[in-house]
Write a protein that holds these residues in place. Sequence first.
Motif, PDB file in Angstrom:
ATOM      1  N   LEU A  68      35.882  61.574  32.528  1.00 33.83           N
ATOM      2  CA  LEU A  68      34.961  61.705  33.659  1.00 33.83           C
ATOM      3  C   LEU A  68      35.425  60.858  34.835  1.00 33.83           C
ATOM      4  N   LEU A  69      35.809  59.605  34.565  1.00 37.83           N
ATOM      5  CA  LEU A  69      36.242  58.704  35.626  1.00 37.83           C
ATOM      6  C   LEU A  69      37.493  59.221  36.328  1.00 37.83           C
ATOM      7  N   LEU A  70      38.375  59.864  35.592  1.00 28.98           N
ATOM      8  CA  LEU A  70      39.575  60.428  36.215  1.00 28.98           C
ATOM      9  C   LEU A  70      39.220  61.453  37.288  1.00 28.98           C
ATOM     10  N   ARG A  71      38.083  62.105  37.130  1.00 26.31           N
ATOM     11  CA  ARG A  71      37.653  63.124  38.094  1.00 26.31           C
ATOM     12  C   ARG A  71      36.881  62.538  39.274  1.00 26.31           C
ATOM     13  N   VAL A  72      36.077  61.487  39.016  1.00 25.88           N
ATOM     14  CA  VAL A  72      35.109  61.077  40.039  1.00 25.88           C
ATOM     15  C   VAL A  72      35.257  59.653  40.562  1.00 25.88           C
ATOM     16  N   ASP A  73      36.019  58.794  39.869  1.00 28.74           N
ATOM     17  CA  ASP A  73      36.060  57.384  40.246  1.00 28.74           C
ATOM     18  C   ASP A  73      37.186  57.098  41.229  1.00 28.74           C
ATOM     19  N   VAL A  74      36.840  56.457  42.357  1.00 25.73           N
ATOM     20  CA  VAL A  74      37.858  56.121  43.362  1.00 25.73           C
ATOM     21  C   VAL A  74      38.728  54.941  42.925  1.00 25.73           C
ATOM     22  N   HIS A  75      38.319  54.253  41.874  1.00 22.92           N
ATOM     23  CA  HIS A  75      39.136  53.165  41.329  1.00 22.92           C
ATOM     24  C   HIS A  75      40.187  53.740  40.381  1.00 22.92           C
ATOM     25  N   GLY A  76      41.352  53.147  40.374  1.00 25.90           N
ATOM     26  CA  GLY A  76      42.383  53.574  39.445  1.00 25.90           C
ATOM     27  C   GLY A  76      41.979  53.250  38.008  1.00 25.90           C
ATOM     28  N   PRO A  77      42.476  53.989  37.044  1.00 23.46           N
ATOM     29  CA  PRO A  77      42.224  53.653  35.642  1.00 23.46           C
ATOM     30  C   PRO A  77      42.679  52.220  35.361  1.00 23.46           C
ATOM     31  N   THR A  78      41.928  51.501  34.545  1.00 22.32           N
ATOM     32  CA  THR A  78      42.174  50.062  34.377  1.00 22.32           C
ATOM     33  C   THR A  78      43.579  49.741  33.878  1.00 22.32           C
ATOM     34  N   ILE A  79      44.129  50.577  33.024  1.00 14.48           N
ATOM     35  CA  ILE A  79      45.477  50.297  32.507  1.00 14.48           C
ATOM     36  C   ILE A  79      46.500  50.335  33.646  1.00 14.48           C
ATOM     37  N   LEU A  80      46.259  51.193  34.653  1.00 15.88           N
ATOM     38  CA  LEU A  80      47.176  51.266  35.788  1.00 15.88           C
ATOM     39  C   LEU A  80      46.898  50.150  36.796  1.00 15.88           C
ATOM     40  N   ARG A  81      45.640  49.741  36.896  1.00 21.57           N
ATOM     41  CA  ARG A  81      45.338  48.616  37.783  1.00 21.57           C
ATOM     42  C   ARG A  81      46.071  47.368  37.289  1.00 21.57           C
ATOM     43  N   ALA A  82      46.209  47.259  35.979  1.00 19.11           N
ATOM     44  CA  ALA A  82      46.963  46.132  35.418  1.00 19.11           C
ATOM     45  C   ALA A  82      48.466  46.389  35.507  1.00 19.11           C
ATOM     46  N   ASN A  83      48.941  47.430  34.843  1.00 15.59           N
ATOM     47  CA  ASN A  83      50.388  47.646  34.695  1.00 15.59           C
ATOM     48  C   ASN A  83      51.096  48.110  35.959  1.00 15.59           C
ATOM     49  N   ARG A  84      50.572  49.152  36.585  1.00 12.87           N
ATOM     50  CA  ARG A  84      51.281  49.748  37.721  1.00 12.87           C
ATOM     51  C   ARG A  84      51.330  48.783  38.904  1.00 12.87           C
ATOM     52  N   GLN A  85      50.227  48.071  39.117  1.00  5.35           N
ATOM     53  CA  GLN A  85      50.218  47.116  40.229  1.00  5.35           C
ATOM     54  C   GLN A  85      51.185  45.962  39.980  1.00  5.35           C
ATOM     55  N   LEU A  86      51.285  45.500  38.729  1.00  2.47           N
ATOM     56  CA  LEU A  86      52.226  44.415  38.419  1.00  2.47           C
ATOM     57  C   LEU A  86      53.670  44.891  38.522  1.00  2.47           C
ATOM     58  N   SER A  87      53.943  46.094  38.042  1.00  5.57           N
ATOM     59  CA  SER A  87      55.301  46.636  38.159  1.00  5.57           C
ATOM     60  C   SER A  87      55.723  46.769  39.616  1.00  5.57           C
ATOM     61  N   ASN A  88      54.731  46.846  40.498  1.00  4.89           N
ATOM     62  CA  ASN A  88      54.983  47.011  41.929  1.00  4.89           C
ATOM     63  C   ASN A  88      55.282  45.680  42.626  1.00  4.89           C
ATOM     64  N   LEU A  89      55.425  44.596  41.825  1.00  2.44           N
ATOM     65  CA  LEU A  89      55.720  43.263  42.356  1.00  2.44           C
ATOM     66  C   LEU A  89      57.107  42.794  41.912  1.00  2.44           C
ATOM     67  N   GLU A  90      57.933  42.405  42.860  1.00  2.00           N
ATOM     68  CA  GLU A  90      59.254  41.866  42.504  1.00  2.00           C
ATOM     69  C   GLU A  90      59.121  40.609  41.653  1.00  2.00           C
ATOM     70  N   GLU A  91      58.140  39.755  41.974  1.00  2.00           N
ATOM     71  CA  GLU A  91      57.961  38.500  41.228  1.00  2.00           C
ATOM     72  C   GLU A  91      57.693  38.771  39.751  1.00  2.00           C
ATOM     73  N   PHE A  92      56.926  39.812  39.467  1.00  6.61           N
ATOM     74  CA  PHE A  92      56.627  40.155  38.076  1.00  6.61           C
ATOM     75  C   PHE A  92      57.889  40.622  37.357  1.00  6.61           C
ATOM     76  N   ILE A  93      58.615  41.522  38.003  1.00  3.96           N
ATOM     77  CA  ILE A  93      59.842  42.063  37.427  1.00  3.96           C
ATOM     78  C   ILE A  93      60.841  40.935  37.145  1.00  3.96           C
ATOM     79  N   ASN A  94      60.973  40.028  38.083  1.00  5.36           N
ATOM     80  CA  ASN A  94      61.945  38.938  37.947  1.00  5.36           C
ATOM     81  C   ASN A  94      61.506  37.897  36.922  1.00  5.36           C
ATOM     82  N   PHE A  95      60.227  37.531  36.935  1.00  6.35           N
ATOM     83  CA  PHE A  95      59.751  36.467  36.049  1.00  6.35           C
ATOM     84  C   PHE A  95      59.918  36.853  34.581  1.00  6.35           C
ATOM     85  N   TYR A  96      59.601  38.076  34.242  1.00 10.67           N
ATOM     86  CA  TYR A  96      59.701  38.512  32.840  1.00 10.67           C
ATOM     87  C   TYR A  96      61.045  39.187  32.532  1.00 10.67           C
TER      88      TYR A  96
END
Length: 633
Positions: free
Chosen positions: A586-614
């Motif tokens: 349901l949330l995939l259809r109606v929620d303007v917020h990204g799915p929580t797993i992507l709010r965590a993972n995709r946003q972190l992958s989008n950071l050079e500091e995250f990629i470099n630190f780990y």
Amino acid sequence: MNKALIKKNFYEAVNKDWLEKAEIPADQPSMSAFLELHLGIEKTLMDLTSVWESNNKELNPQLKKYIKYYQMTKDFEKRDLLGSKPFEVIKNRINGLKNLSDLEASYVDLTLDGIETPFGYYVMQDFMNSNNQVLYFGASDLFLPDTSYYKDEQSKEQMLGLFTQTSKALLALFGYNEQDGQSIIDDAILFDSLLVPVTKSSVEKADYVKMYNPLKKEEVNQKINSFGVIKTAEKLVNQKVDELIVLNLDFINAFDSIINEEHFSLMKSWMILSNAMAFASDLSDEIRVASGAFSRALSGIKEARSKEKFAFYQAYNRFGQSVGLYYGKHYFGEKAKNDVKAMVHEIIGIYEERIRKNDWLKEETKEKAIKKLSTLSVHVGYPDELPPYLDQIDIKNYDEGSNLVLEKIKMNRLINAFNYQKYNQAPNRNLWGMPASMVNAYYSPTNNQIVFPAAILQKPYYSLEQSPSENYGGIGAVMAHEISHAFDNNGAKFDEFGSLNNWWSKEDLDAFNQKSQDMIKLFDGVETGVGPCNGTLTVSENIADSGGLRCALEASKKKDDHNYDEFFQNWARVWRNKSSKEYAELLLRVDVHGPTILRANRQLSNLEEFINFYEIKEDDPMYLKKEEMVSIW
């Protein structure tokens, strides 16, 4: 943390133990960090309510009214004895409407009393002049949560089948025989189908500036002949109305073909069913449980709330601002409030630095963005004042000849009259859109204002016991997220006064729009485990997450004891979530917020500091190429 998963699925690496142990409450569609805080506050407030019920001598008048109302909501013996009888006052008013002229004559009273009609008027701030409040107009909501359910015949048949089952059971409890009940349902669904083509999808509603369509009085009267839309508006606000802001031009253009005498019987059935649903919670326990069957099925909720919780929320939802103010003052310490305020202003300072260093904006646009930032209004903990109608509420209990339906109508009338009186008035920017006891935060583009209620200012988001890096990865990122909404694809269209005004150069606006498209691309179609993310629907929240995360990380890095691991872990921790399959879909259809797993993972992958630190490499699932990263703020 499960270190073996860091490069594969950071969200799971941080939250694996929690995800394995967490249980979704039977009366909820999910469990999350938000809900954990909410449940703790729920227990606190329910315990407080019991204490106040035993001794209310020290309570202020608003809280005394809350307790009196709560004593009505929890008296299920009386509610069950009354059954559906209190609803007859509404049913008789609807049945008494013989034609469209009757509806027009009764519309103001119906609306003030909170009785559902097929279209409505709403007083909100004028997008073009945020210091004035004007009248908006639009159609009522559909029976299903999004237009996409109607476009797929299989999902439409399935969802309307579930809706029909709920409606049948409900109308039977209201005393309708099977034939009459089915006739009402069939007619109501037929009228609902007339609204589908003139209703915006969740994706379209996400671009809310497009819902601002001013029409002059003459234009409205020229388009609509079947109903006195302007005359009714003037009666509601008790003033001349020269213009309406139409939420959807498609509805206005098709108004006469939908709202007419030929469809009047369908409208009446729609009103009977819609109001039976809306007022079911004020009747017997059997009726309130039956009325929620469709929404529970839609969200994968296993059972209805207990009587005890339901009674509490029914009273709390009416007096939430009053109860929330008490909560904020007594459970949110002055030390924490000062610390949080300092943190917000620090984040604002970091945001200003980042705008000044921005490499894709012209200097003129930067100065205007910084001006907007400097006028941002910050509210923390609890509001300075509450809506005045709370003082005007006068509760009459069962012994005084009232019932919950009559009390709801009476309170609706006070609240709605207050709202319509705001027409052509400057807004009171001290009033909050949510109680201090709600686990949430928000940015208002028309007020250029951010609000952080006391309830969210707890672990894991914030705690004096957490390290600064953890706090920046939690509440710091939430703060910066809300600030970023001032510069997301919607907020960026409003100026420092909260008015719709293009303060961008053409080149900068083109660059921003391209970056917004890049953010859509970054998330669109990414698998979540229950389906692909809709990048267009979630773009504004993804821009805010990205800007918030980058800004909070910058603030954390300035501290001597900055710790990347603690920062990144807490960012992933605050988005932990376990949902039913139905609710996630349901949330995939109606929620303007990204799915929580992507709010965590995709946003972190989008950071050079995250990629470099780990030390994440190209063949790791968490890896994102530098050229694919999207940095806006």
